[in-house]
Design a protein around this motif. Sequence first.
Motif, short mmCIF file in Angstrom:
data_model
loop_
_atom_site.label_atom_id
_atom_site.label_comp_id
_atom_site.label_asym_id
_atom_site.label_seq_id
_atom_site.Cartn_x
_atom_site.Cartn_y
_atom_site.Cartn_z
N THR A 143 -2.98 8.25 -12.57
CA THR A 143 -3.88 8.01 -11.45
C THR A 143 -4.31 6.54 -11.49
O THR A 143 -4.37 5.93 -12.56
CB THR A 143 -5.13 8.91 -11.51
N TYR A 144 -4.60 6.00 -10.32
CA TYR A 144 -5.04 4.60 -10.24
C TYR A 144 -5.84 4.41 -8.96
O TYR A 144 -5.85 5.27 -8.08
CB TYR A 144 -3.84 3.65 -10.28
N THR A 145 -6.50 3.28 -8.86
CA THR A 145 -7.28 2.94 -7.67
C THR A 145 -6.55 1.85 -6.90
O THR A 145 -6.20 0.81 -7.46
CB THR A 145 -8.69 2.45 -8.06
N ASP A 146 -6.30 2.09 -5.61
CA ASP A 146 -5.57 1.11 -4.82
C ASP A 146 -6.51 -0.02 -4.35
O ASP A 146 -7.70 -0.04 -4.70
CB ASP A 146 -4.85 1.78 -3.64
N GLU A 147 -5.97 -0.95 -3.57
CA GLU A 147 -6.74 -2.12 -3.16
C GLU A 147 -7.92 -1.77 -2.26
O GLU A 147 -8.86 -2.55 -2.13
CB GLU A 147 -5.82 -3.11 -2.44
N GLU A 158 -8.57 6.51 -4.83
CA GLU A 158 -7.85 7.00 -6.01
C GLU A 158 -6.52 7.59 -5.58
O GLU A 158 -6.44 8.37 -4.63
CB GLU A 158 -8.67 8.05 -6.75
N ARG A 159 -5.46 7.18 -6.27
CA ARG A 159 -4.11 7.60 -5.94
C ARG A 159 -3.41 8.20 -7.15
O ARG A 159 -3.83 7.99 -8.29
CB ARG A 159 -3.29 6.40 -5.44
N ASP A 160 -2.33 8.91 -6.89
CA ASP A 160 -1.45 9.42 -7.94
C ASP A 160 -0.11 8.72 -7.84
O ASP A 160 0.37 8.41 -6.75
CB ASP A 160 -1.22 10.93 -7.77
N ARG A 161 0.49 8.48 -9.01
CA ARG A 161 1.87 8.00 -9.03
C ARG A 161 2.65 8.79 -10.08
O ARG A 161 2.10 9.20 -11.11
CB ARG A 161 1.95 6.49 -9.29
N SER A 181 4.53 7.21 -5.16
CA SER A 181 3.07 7.13 -5.14
C SER A 181 2.52 7.79 -3.89
O SER A 181 3.20 7.86 -2.85
CB SER A 181 2.64 5.66 -5.19
N THR A 182 1.28 8.25 -3.96
CA THR A 182 0.59 8.78 -2.78
C THR A 182 0.00 7.68 -1.92
O THR A 182 -0.52 7.96 -0.84
CB THR A 182 -0.52 9.76 -3.21
N GLU A 183 0.08 6.44 -2.38
CA GLU A 183 -0.46 5.33 -1.62
C GLU A 183 0.41 5.05 -0.39
O GLU A 183 1.64 5.03 -0.48
CB GLU A 183 -0.51 4.07 -2.50
N GLU A 184 -0.22 4.83 0.75
CA GLU A 184 0.50 4.49 1.97
C GLU A 184 0.69 2.99 2.03
O GLU A 184 -0.27 2.22 2.05
CB GLU A 184 -0.26 4.98 3.19
N ARG A 185 1.96 2.57 2.07
CA ARG A 185 2.28 1.15 2.09
C ARG A 185 3.26 0.86 3.23
O ARG A 185 4.12 1.70 3.53
CB ARG A 185 2.89 0.73 0.75
N VAL A 186 3.11 -0.30 3.85
CA VAL A 186 4.00 -0.67 4.94
C VAL A 186 5.44 -0.77 4.44
O VAL A 186 6.38 -0.30 5.08
CB VAL A 186 3.56 -2.01 5.58
N VAL A 187 5.62 -1.37 3.29
CA VAL A 187 6.94 -1.51 2.67
C VAL A 187 6.82 -1.05 1.22
O VAL A 187 6.03 -1.61 0.45
CB VAL A 187 7.44 -2.97 2.71
N ASP A 188 7.59 -0.04 0.85
CA ASP A 188 7.58 0.40 -0.55
C ASP A 188 8.23 -0.67 -1.42
O ASP A 188 9.23 -1.29 -1.01
CB ASP A 188 8.35 1.71 -0.70
N PRO A 189 7.69 -0.91 -2.61
CA PRO A 189 8.27 -1.93 -3.50
C PRO A 189 9.73 -1.63 -3.82
O PRO A 189 10.08 -0.52 -4.20
CB PRO A 189 7.39 -1.83 -4.75
N TYR A 190 10.58 -2.64 -3.66
CA TYR A 190 12.00 -2.48 -3.95
C TYR A 190 12.26 -2.13 -5.41
O TYR A 190 13.29 -1.55 -5.75
CB TYR A 190 12.76 -3.76 -3.61
N TYR A 191 11.34 -2.51 -6.26
CA TYR A 191 11.56 -2.37 -7.70
C TYR A 191 11.17 -1.00 -8.24
O TYR A 191 11.17 -0.80 -9.46
CB TYR A 191 10.80 -3.46 -8.46
N GLU A 192 10.87 -0.05 -7.38
CA GLU A 192 10.47 1.28 -7.86
C GLU A 192 11.57 2.33 -7.74
O GLU A 192 11.34 3.50 -8.04
CB GLU A 192 9.22 1.74 -7.11
N ASP A 193 12.77 1.93 -7.34
CA ASP A 193 13.90 2.86 -7.23
C ASP A 193 15.16 2.08 -7.57
O ASP A 193 15.80 1.50 -6.70
CB ASP A 193 13.96 3.44 -5.82
N LEU A 194 15.52 2.07 -8.86
CA LEU A 194 16.59 1.21 -9.33
C LEU A 194 17.58 1.97 -10.20
O LEU A 194 17.21 2.88 -10.94
CB LEU A 194 16.01 0.04 -10.15
N ARG A 195 18.86 1.56 -10.10
CA ARG A 195 19.91 2.16 -10.91
C ARG A 195 20.88 1.10 -11.40
O ARG A 195 21.18 0.16 -10.67
CB ARG A 195 20.70 3.19 -10.09
N VAL A 196 21.35 1.29 -12.62
CA VAL A 196 22.49 0.54 -13.14
C VAL A 196 23.53 1.59 -13.48
O VAL A 196 23.36 2.37 -14.42
CB VAL A 196 22.10 -0.28 -14.39
#
Length: 235
Positions: free
Chosen positions: A10-14, A18-21, A180-195
């Motif tokens: 859990t964390y606090t957004d800007e 309170e949000r969950d990730r 995350s449960t946080e609503e964002r205009v653009v989801d961070p590119y770095y949160e879904d990565l594969r090699v």
Amino acid sequence: MTFSICVHETYTDEDGEERDRFGVAVTTRLPGVGTLCPFASESGAVATQSLVNVELGRKGIEYVDGGLAVEDALQSLLNADEGAENRQLHGVDADGTFVFSGEECKDWYGHVEGEHYTVAGNLLTGEAVIDAVADEYESSREADRPLAERLVDALAAGHEQGGDKREELHVQSAALLVESTEERVVDPYYEDLRVDATETPIADLRETYEYAVEGYEMAMELYEDGLDSVDGDED
């Protein structure tokens, strides 16, 4: 064939909400692990491994999204799976954890169930691998760093302890996924990565993460005015 970690934070957004990730990260000495093992949504995270049954991950997340507790969702799937004793299945939701290692998994295999996280692995050099993953994650929980970065660190700790023992298999892979449960205009590119195919999966995943962060920050700065307009905040 692998080791992985699932976490809930859990964390606090800007805006002070309170949000969950939820996050999951995995590595193995085979290609394409990101297509098979890690699953996450705004409701939970699941990893399916050993003799992989991808449907356990897909349906597990579906069931959690539908309101089932993670332990009920995953246990019900295992109850209906004739190959359950060959599986490892673990995950988290906002309220609990679940982890299972079938008795027919290949040595060394085992798991750790901590507060809001689970770690599991099979065909490892030893128990020290999953202990290192758990210890690294626990030590980073209060750090002011993105979860994706800390998940890479957790995989690196396990890899340094020996990781997957099949040294004859040089083509490896790694992946991470954060929701995350946080609503964002653009989801961070770095949160879904594969090699998907490399001899250095953790180093490559870390480099991919660093480039993805750089690319995201550049794009957000470059297109900030346009994003403000999409969000309805243009003056």
